[in-house]
Design a protein around this motif. Structure first.
Motif, PDB file in Angstrom:
ATOM      1  N   ALA A  76      10.473 -66.441 -32.870  1.00  0.00           N
ATOM      2  CA  ALA A  76       9.944 -66.843 -34.169  1.00  0.00           C
ATOM      3  C   ALA A  76      10.889 -66.422 -35.290  1.00  0.00           C
ATOM      4  CB  ALA A  76       8.580 -66.199 -34.391  1.00  0.00           C
ATOM      5  N   VAL A  77      10.803 -67.117 -36.421  1.00  0.00           N
ATOM      6  CA  VAL A  77      11.626 -66.789 -37.588  1.00  0.00           C
ATOM      7  C   VAL A  77      11.329 -65.363 -38.048  1.00  0.00           C
ATOM      8  CG1 VAL A  77      12.132 -67.395 -39.985  1.00  0.00           C
ATOM      9  CG2 VAL A  77      11.847 -69.192 -38.291  1.00  0.00           C
ATOM     10  N   GLY A  78      10.081 -64.956 -37.982  1.00  0.00           N
ATOM     11  CA  GLY A  78       9.717 -63.585 -38.358  1.00  0.00           C
ATOM     12  C   GLY A  78      10.407 -62.546 -37.495  1.00  0.00           C
ATOM     13  N   THR A  79      10.600 -62.863 -36.224  1.00  0.00           N
ATOM     14  CA  THR A  79      11.312 -61.954 -35.324  1.00  0.00           C
ATOM     15  C   THR A  79      12.768 -61.819 -35.750  1.00  0.00           C
ATOM     16  OG1 THR A  79       9.852 -62.600 -33.510  1.00  0.00           O
ATOM     17  CG2 THR A  79      11.920 -61.525 -32.908  1.00  0.00           C
ATOM     18  N   VAL A  80      13.373 -62.927 -36.133  1.00  0.00           N
ATOM     19  CA  VAL A  80      14.762 -62.899 -36.614  1.00  0.00           C
ATOM     20  C   VAL A  80      14.855 -62.040 -37.870  1.00  0.00           C
ATOM     21  CG1 VAL A  80      16.648 -64.288 -37.566  1.00  0.00           C
ATOM     22  CG2 VAL A  80      15.351 -65.123 -35.604  1.00  0.00           C
ATOM     23  N   LYS A  81      13.896 -62.211 -38.787  1.00  0.00           N
ATOM     24  CA  LYS A  81      13.901 -61.429 -40.030  1.00  0.00           C
ATOM     25  C   LYS A  81      13.759 -59.937 -39.746  1.00  0.00           C
ATOM     26  CE  LYS A  81      11.999 -64.990 -43.051  1.00  0.00           C
ATOM     27  NZ  LYS A  81      10.904 -65.334 -43.965  1.00  0.00           N
ATOM     28  N   SER A  82      12.840 -59.581 -38.859  1.00  0.00           N
ATOM     29  CA  SER A  82      12.626 -58.155 -38.589  1.00  0.00           C
ATOM     30  C   SER A  82      13.809 -57.546 -37.856  1.00  0.00           C
ATOM     31  CB  SER A  82      11.322 -57.930 -37.805  1.00  0.00           C
ATOM     32  OG  SER A  82      11.404 -58.513 -36.525  1.00  0.00           O
ATOM     33  N   ARG A  83      14.401 -58.285 -36.906  1.00  0.00           N
ATOM     34  CA  ARG A  83      15.585 -57.763 -36.203  1.00  0.00           C
ATOM     35  C   ARG A  83      16.758 -57.591 -37.165  1.00  0.00           C
ATOM     36  NH1 ARG A  83      15.537 -61.239 -30.543  1.00  0.00           N
ATOM     37  NH2 ARG A  83      13.650 -60.286 -29.704  1.00  0.00           N
ATOM     38  N   THR A  84      16.922 -58.545 -38.067  1.00  0.00           N
ATOM     39  CA  THR A  84      17.995 -58.447 -39.064  1.00  0.00           C
ATOM     40  C   THR A  84      17.774 -57.239 -39.962  1.00  0.00           C
ATOM     41  OG1 THR A  84      18.263 -60.853 -39.061  1.00  0.00           O
ATOM     42  CG2 THR A  84      19.189 -59.652 -40.933  1.00  0.00           C
ATOM     43  N   SER A  85      16.559 -57.076 -40.421  1.00  0.00           N
ATOM     44  CA  SER A  85      16.232 -55.952 -41.299  1.00  0.00           C
ATOM     45  C   SER A  85      16.481 -54.613 -40.613  1.00  0.00           C
ATOM     46  CB  SER A  85      14.778 -56.059 -41.743  1.00  0.00           C
ATOM     47  OG  SER A  85      14.416 -54.953 -42.516  1.00  0.00           O
ATOM     48  N   ARG A  86      16.014 -54.492 -39.383  1.00  0.00           N
ATOM     49  CA  ARG A  86      16.214 -53.236 -38.644  1.00  0.00           C
ATOM     50  C   ARG A  86      17.687 -52.966 -38.360  1.00  0.00           C
ATOM     51  NH1 ARG A  86      11.472 -54.842 -34.815  1.00  0.00           N
ATOM     52  NH2 ARG A  86       9.709 -54.072 -36.023  1.00  0.00           N
ATOM     53  N   ALA A  87      18.424 -54.007 -38.024  1.00  0.00           N
ATOM     54  CA  ALA A  87      19.847 -53.832 -37.731  1.00  0.00           C
ATOM     55  C   ALA A  87      20.618 -53.407 -38.979  1.00  0.00           C
ATOM     56  CB  ALA A  87      20.427 -55.123 -37.159  1.00  0.00           C
ATOM     57  N   LEU A  88      20.343 -54.058 -40.113  1.00  0.00           N
ATOM     58  CA  LEU A  88      21.023 -53.687 -41.360  1.00  0.00           C
ATOM     59  C   LEU A  88      20.654 -52.272 -41.789  1.00  0.00           C
ATOM     60  CD1 LEU A  88      20.800 -57.027 -43.381  1.00  0.00           C
ATOM     61  CD2 LEU A  88      22.786 -56.065 -42.199  1.00  0.00           C
ATOM     62  N   ALA A  89      19.396 -51.893 -41.594  1.00  0.00           N
ATOM     63  CA  ALA A  89      18.981 -50.524 -41.922  1.00  0.00           C
ATOM     64  C   ALA A  89      19.717 -49.518 -41.044  1.00  0.00           C
ATOM     65  CB  ALA A  89      17.474 -50.380 -41.757  1.00  0.00           C
ATOM     66  N   ALA A  90      19.880 -49.841 -39.766  1.00  0.00           N
ATOM     67  CA  ALA A  90      20.604 -48.945 -38.856  1.00  0.00           C
ATOM     68  C   ALA A  90      22.073 -48.834 -39.252  1.00  0.00           C
ATOM     69  CB  ALA A  90      20.480 -49.435 -37.419  1.00  0.00           C
ATOM     70  N   LEU A  91      22.673 -49.946 -39.676  1.00  0.00           N
ATOM     71  CA  LEU A  91      24.072 -49.906 -40.113  1.00  0.00           C
ATOM     72  C   LEU A  91      24.226 -49.080 -41.389  1.00  0.00           C
ATOM     73  CD1 LEU A  91      25.287 -53.558 -39.458  1.00  0.00           C
ATOM     74  CD2 LEU A  91      25.763 -51.511 -38.111  1.00  0.00           C
ATOM     75  N   ARG A  92      23.287 -49.237 -42.297  1.00  0.00           N
ATOM     76  CA  ARG A  92      23.336 -48.428 -43.525  1.00  0.00           C
ATOM     77  C   ARG A  92      23.156 -46.950 -43.208  1.00  0.00           C
ATOM     78  NH1 ARG A  92      19.952 -52.861 -45.711  1.00  0.00           N
ATOM     79  NH2 ARG A  92      21.361 -54.161 -46.918  1.00  0.00           N
ATOM     80  N   ALA A  93      22.243 -46.645 -42.304  1.00  0.00           N
ATOM     81  CA  ALA A  93      21.984 -45.244 -41.929  1.00  0.00           C
ATOM     82  C   ALA A  93      23.181 -44.626 -41.226  1.00  0.00           C
ATOM     83  CB  ALA A  93      20.754 -45.160 -41.029  1.00  0.00           C
ATOM     84  N   SER A  94      23.988 -45.446 -40.556  1.00  0.00           N
ATOM     85  CA  SER A  94      25.161 -44.916 -39.856  1.00  0.00           C
ATOM     86  C   SER A  94      26.314 -44.647 -40.809  1.00  0.00           C
ATOM     87  CB  SER A  94      25.607 -45.892 -38.766  1.00  0.00           C
ATOM     88  OG  SER A  94      26.214 -47.034 -39.341  1.00  0.00           O
ATOM     89  N   GLY A  95      26.122 -44.960 -42.099  1.00  0.00           N
ATOM     90  CA  GLY A  95      27.172 -44.717 -43.081  1.00  0.00           C
ATOM     91  C   GLY A  95      27.984 -45.956 -43.383  1.00  0.00           C
ATOM     92  N   LEU A  96      27.678 -47.039 -42.717  1.00  0.00           N
ATOM     93  CA  LEU A  96      28.391 -48.282 -42.957  1.00  0.00           C
ATOM     94  C   LEU A  96      27.613 -49.056 -44.009  1.00  0.00           C
ATOM     95  CD1 LEU A  96      30.796 -49.964 -41.980  1.00  0.00           C
ATOM     96  CD2 LEU A  96      29.230 -51.093 -40.415  1.00  0.00           C
ATOM     97  N   PHE A  97      28.182 -49.220 -45.169  1.00  0.00           N
ATOM     98  CA  PHE A  97      27.490 -49.892 -46.264  1.00  0.00           C
ATOM     99  C   PHE A  97      27.688 -51.377 -46.127  1.00  0.00           C
ATOM    100  CE2 PHE A  97      25.384 -50.289 -50.147  1.00  0.00           C
ATOM    101  CZ  PHE A  97      26.048 -51.205 -50.932  1.00  0.00           C
ATOM    102  N   VAL A  98      26.603 -52.119 -46.028  1.00  0.00           N
ATOM    103  CA  VAL A  98      26.662 -53.575 -45.923  1.00  0.00           C
ATOM    104  C   VAL A  98      26.439 -54.124 -47.315  1.00  0.00           C
ATOM    105  CG1 VAL A  98      25.684 -55.606 -44.835  1.00  0.00           C
ATOM    106  CG2 VAL A  98      25.772 -53.450 -43.582  1.00  0.00           C
TER     107      VAL A  98
END
Length: 105
Positions: A76-98
């Motif tokens: 579902a589109v909602g699944t894509v949105k949530s996976r994207t959100s979680r992935a970007l949050a993880a990248l930001r938390a790792s110190g990589l600024f998106v």
């Protein structure tokens, strides 16, 4: 399955290096910075779960819309949105600024 197979094929593919008579000028700045950033990005992406990594690659590298990614992955589109959100949050938390992430309202 096809997305993962394509990703594996791209990693194995030769990168079209061309021999030249002269070596490039070593005084150019920025290459080391770009190389360090590339290593940092790849390391951060490798730490993500495969489903989040695939969504990020399709959304931002292949420039696919959320609907296209959802159709490709069969979710579902909602699944894509949530996976994207979680992935970007993880990248930001790792110190990589998106900085320029595609966010849909």
């Amino acid at each position: 399955m096809m997305v993962r197979a394509t990703m594996r094929a791209r990693r194995r593919r030769w990168r079209d290096e061309a021999p030249t008579g002269e070596l490039p000028d070593a005084s150019r700045g920025g290459f080391a910075d770009q190389s360090d950033l590339s290593v940092q990005v790849l390391a951060s992406l490798r730490r993500l779960p495969a489903d989040q990594r695939v969504v990020l690659v399709l959304r931002f590298w292949a420039d696919a819309s959320e609907a296209e990614v959802a159709q490709t992955l069969g979710v579902a589109v909602g699944t894509v949105k949530s996976r994207t959100s979680r992935a970007l949050a993880a990248l930001r938390a790792s110190g990589l600024f998106v900085e320029s992430a595609k966010e849909t309202p």
